[in-house]
Structures are given as structure tokens and as C-alpha cells.
Design a protein around this motif. Sequence first.
Motif, PDB file in Angstrom:
ATOM      1  N   ARG A  35      12.544 -20.486 -11.888  1.00 29.20           N
ATOM      2  CA  ARG A  35      13.009 -21.869 -12.056  1.00 29.20           C
ATOM      3  C   ARG A  35      12.817 -22.631 -10.757  1.00 29.20           C
ATOM      4  NH1 ARG A  35      15.689 -22.296 -16.449  1.00 29.20           N
ATOM      5  NH2 ARG A  35      17.238 -23.843 -15.907  1.00 29.20           N
ATOM      6  N   VAL A  44      14.026 -25.468  -8.347  1.00 27.05           N
ATOM      7  CA  VAL A  44      15.217 -26.248  -7.992  1.00 27.05           C
ATOM      8  C   VAL A  44      14.804 -27.218  -6.884  1.00 27.05           C
ATOM      9  CG1 VAL A  44      17.543 -26.144  -7.011  1.00 27.05           C
ATOM     10  CG2 VAL A  44      16.739 -24.278  -8.491  1.00 27.05           C
ATOM     11  N   PHE A  71      13.481 -17.985  -8.235  1.00 21.41           N
ATOM     12  CA  PHE A  71      13.778 -19.388  -7.939  1.00 21.41           C
ATOM     13  C   PHE A  71      12.824 -19.909  -6.869  1.00 21.41           C
ATOM     14  CE2 PHE A  71      17.699 -18.041  -9.857  1.00 21.41           C
ATOM     15  CZ  PHE A  71      18.038 -19.144 -10.629  1.00 21.41           C
ATOM     16  N   GLU A 101      15.789 -27.835 -12.232  1.00 20.31           N
ATOM     17  CA  GLU A 101      17.130 -28.236 -11.815  1.00 20.31           C
ATOM     18  C   GLU A 101      16.983 -29.139 -10.599  1.00 20.31           C
ATOM     19  OE1 GLU A 101      19.727 -26.974 -13.555  1.00 20.31           O
ATOM     20  OE2 GLU A 101      18.656 -25.380 -14.604  1.00 20.31           O
ATOM     21  N   VAL A 116      18.826 -31.129  -7.658  1.00 18.95           N
ATOM     22  CA  VAL A 116      20.068 -31.315  -6.907  1.00 18.95           C
ATOM     23  C   VAL A 116      19.919 -32.618  -6.126  1.00 18.95           C
ATOM     24  CG1 VAL A 116      21.541 -30.379  -5.087  1.00 18.95           C
ATOM     25  CG2 VAL A 116      20.449 -28.828  -6.741  1.00 18.95           C
ATOM     26  N   ARG A 172      19.800 -31.914 -16.426  1.00 18.78           N
ATOM     27  CA  ARG A 172      19.840 -30.838 -15.437  1.00 18.78           C
ATOM     28  C   ARG A 172      19.806 -31.417 -14.023  1.00 18.78           C
ATOM     29  NH1 ARG A 172      19.633 -26.736 -18.900  1.00 18.78           N
ATOM     30  NH2 ARG A 172      20.291 -25.399 -17.237  1.00 18.78           N
ATOM     31  N   HIS A 228      22.162 -32.428 -10.758  1.00 15.25           N
ATOM     32  CA  HIS A 228      23.447 -31.985 -10.205  1.00 15.25           C
ATOM     33  C   HIS A 228      23.722 -32.781  -8.942  1.00 15.25           C
ATOM     34  CE1 HIS A 228      22.813 -28.519 -12.864  1.00 15.25           C
ATOM     35  NE2 HIS A 228      21.570 -28.566 -12.415  1.00 15.25           N
ATOM     36  N   LEU A 250      23.575 -23.012 -10.848  1.00 13.83           N
ATOM     37  CA  LEU A 250      22.129 -23.131 -11.097  1.00 13.83           C
ATOM     38  C   LEU A 250      21.571 -21.844 -11.707  1.00 13.83           C
ATOM     39  CD1 LEU A 250      21.058 -24.890  -7.774  1.00 13.83           C
ATOM     40  CD2 LEU A 250      21.332 -25.940 -10.014  1.00 13.83           C
TER      41      LEU A 250
END
Length: 395
Positions: A133, A135, A248, A270, A272, A301, A303, A368
Motif C-alpha cells: 500500500r 501511504v 508499505f 492512504e 496523510v 482514505r 487521514h 493505516l
Amino acid sequence: MPVVVEPDPATAARLLSALPPGAHGVDSTDRLRAWVGEHTDEYVVVLGPHLGLEDALAACEALRVGRPTVSVVVVRDQSDTPIDTVLLTRAIKAGARDVVPHDDLEAVAAAVGRAHQLYVALRGPAGVTQQGRVVTVFSPKGGVGKTTMAVNLALALADGGARQVCLVDLDLAFGDVAITLQLFPSHTVEHAIGSEDTLDAAMLASLLTRHQGAVMVLAAPSQPDVRERITPALVTRVLTTLRETFDFVVVDTAPAFDETTLAALDETDECVVVATLDVPTLKNVRVALETLEMLGIARGRRHLLLNRADDAVGLGPDKVEGILGLAVAAQVATSIDIAASTNAGTPIVAGKPDHPSSTAIRALAGLLAGAPAGGAESAPHPAPPTPTRRFRIRR
Ligand SMILES: Nc1ncnc2c1ncn2[C@@H]1O[C@H](COP(=O)(O)OP(=O)(O)OP(=O)(O)O)[C@@H](O)[C@H]1O
Ligand SMILES: [Mg+2]
């Protein structure tokens, strides 16, 4: 990919240097348990010389019963534990395939090579491809703590080696991930220029710099003008290739919606978003969130991470949530310890794991990841995001 279990970072780095690119380090047998639980394609575990002998043999035994296709190589320092018939008998009974002396890196590499041959024979050469994933840590404002948070999040996600994490510095002109981690990369993303259509996992692995065994770093170019030659297509290729190898991929970004940042955001699972409690930043973050919404990036998704979230400035998290229309996922207060850790080259989650900021960052990493890597209190893993095609940048 081979995994080395070794609590001493220098020894872990030495053992890893003898193994194929992409080999990974974890610092304890607890982390190993989490690692093999998440990596059903693992084929070899190298148990380093600083693991206690009983601990190492117990790990062999657990793998022999639980994961019989994983070969175990036990590395011992002969001045502590002579490799004699007593040790060999115990190790083989516990399920080890090889016992090699710590100062013979060639023997370690050869044992891992034999384990790979066995794996290919048992499972076929194709193996399993995974999808990690991405991030992305983003903010439209400079200096709000993106790099600090990206570095700490990467370490928290790696959880001492239980997950495989690559940190990518996409602040291509003024990236400071390497210096924050006191790394001196011999290669950077600059060495991938021109390979938009040819870059593969092996070439990319040769451009990464290892931090303490657990996190790999793709550093930004050392000269700011190189940024011009890094195309959005290259960024896309880098991220899609890395997610095939790593659990990740954490991306640190420049404070701008430029084409390379947009290419990274387009690959993001994701996002952030870092904000601080001042009106100009909040205004810009609001505009950025509206833009992400318009482009359909990481919908559902995103954050919000409030950095320097101190009470005294007249804006509390509830007001911020109202202004931005997004719940606060994590808050980190202003702390001299964070700045001091950055200056010392030891991010706070590593240097002061019990600090409230470290706890907050680890909690965000847990959110996450969907569940703690250790597994015991595992919450259900979130469903993978719907692969909505978002948008493409034309070159
Ligand atoms: N919560 C905090 N408390 C104290 N200092 C902090 C905090 N967060 C970040 N800092 C410090 O603020 C400075 C800027 O942080 P950082 O480099 O992470 O920001 P950035 O958003 O990446 O900046 P840029 O946009 O220039 O890349 C660093 O010296 C960092 O140590
Ligand atoms: Mg930065």
C-alpha cells in the motif's frame, strides 16, 4: 525474500550485505512471527548470532512445525557457541537446514542460495506477487512536519522489521529524508531517470539505501535542478514497482501540487494530510482537500494529522474538524524532543518509543495497517480500496 533475525543493527547490516537485494531485517523472533504470518511466500529465515541459542532453536522448531517450506539458517559466533556435533544435532532436530559461522558470509550466502533452490523446486519459479500500500504524507504548506511524520510513520509501520517498508523522498529539489535518518546514499532516484518503461524491482533495489535493517529509502537527488528530469511517468513506475516488493511504500512530498506530487497522489491508497493550527495553513489545507476530492484521490482514505497541536492557540481539534470537514486521525503536540530527535538523526519513534508523540504516530500507523503487526489484538484489516481509476497526467 530472505529475512534476517538479528537484534544487533551492525551485524544485521553485515549479514544483509551478503544476501540478494530486497533481503529484510527484523530485530526479534516476535517480529519474525509477525513477518512470516504476513508473508506466505517467505522461503528462508537467517537466525543471527546475537539471538540466544535457546531462542534460535525455539524459532527453528516453530517454523519446522508451522511453516515447513521455510528453510532456516542458523548463524553462530564460534567463540560463544562452537559449531560442534552437539550443536549440529540439536539444530537439525529443531529443523535447521544449515548452521554457519558468523564470520563466513560466503557460507551464509551459499546456504540462502540452497534454500532458494529448494523453494523453486517446491513451489515453482513464479512465486507470489503481492501488492503493498502506498501511504503519501502531504500538505500544501511547507515546514508543517511532513518529513518528520513520514520518517516516523515509516519506522512505526516497519515495527522493527515485522513489515517491509520503503520510504520514498519525493521532495525532489530539497528532500531531506536521508539527512534526517543520517544516511549517505550512493544512489538516488536520479539514477532511474530515463527508465520509465524499463525500471524493474531488481534495478530499483540497487538504488535503495538501508536504514537499520528495517526500512529502505529511495533518496531524493542531491542537486535541486535534477528535479526537472524526473517525470510523472517515472514516479508512477517507481511506486508501482515498489508496491510489488514492499508491504508499505511511504512517500514524503514537497509542499506543492506539482506534476510529480500529483502522480504520487494518483497511486496513493492512504493519504496523510498534515496540518498545523494556524489559519493560513488551515485555509490552504482546506483548498488542498477540495482539490483531492475533485480529482477523486484517496477518497474515503484521507487521514488528518494535526502537528504542533497545542491548546494555547485558540483553535482546537473540534474547530479544525469543522473547518476542514475531516476527522482528526492523529495529533502530535509541539515538543522539543521531536526537534532534538531530528537533529540527532534518530526519529522519535525509534529514540523515545514511550514518548506521547511516538504513541500517537504508532496509533496512526496501526490505523493505516489495519491491525498491529504483532497480531494479538488484531482488528479486521480494512477492505482494500476500490481501484477507482483517478486521473492521469499527460506528459
Ligand atoms: N511536533 C513538533 N514539535 C517540534 N518540532 C517539530 C514538530 N514537528 C516538526 N518539527 C520540526 O520542524 C521542522 C520542520 O519539520 P519538517 O522538515 O518535518 O517539515 P516539512 O513539512 O517536511 O518541511 P518542508 O515543507 O520544508 O519539506 C523540523 O526541524 C522538525 O524537527
Ligand atoms: Mg520536508
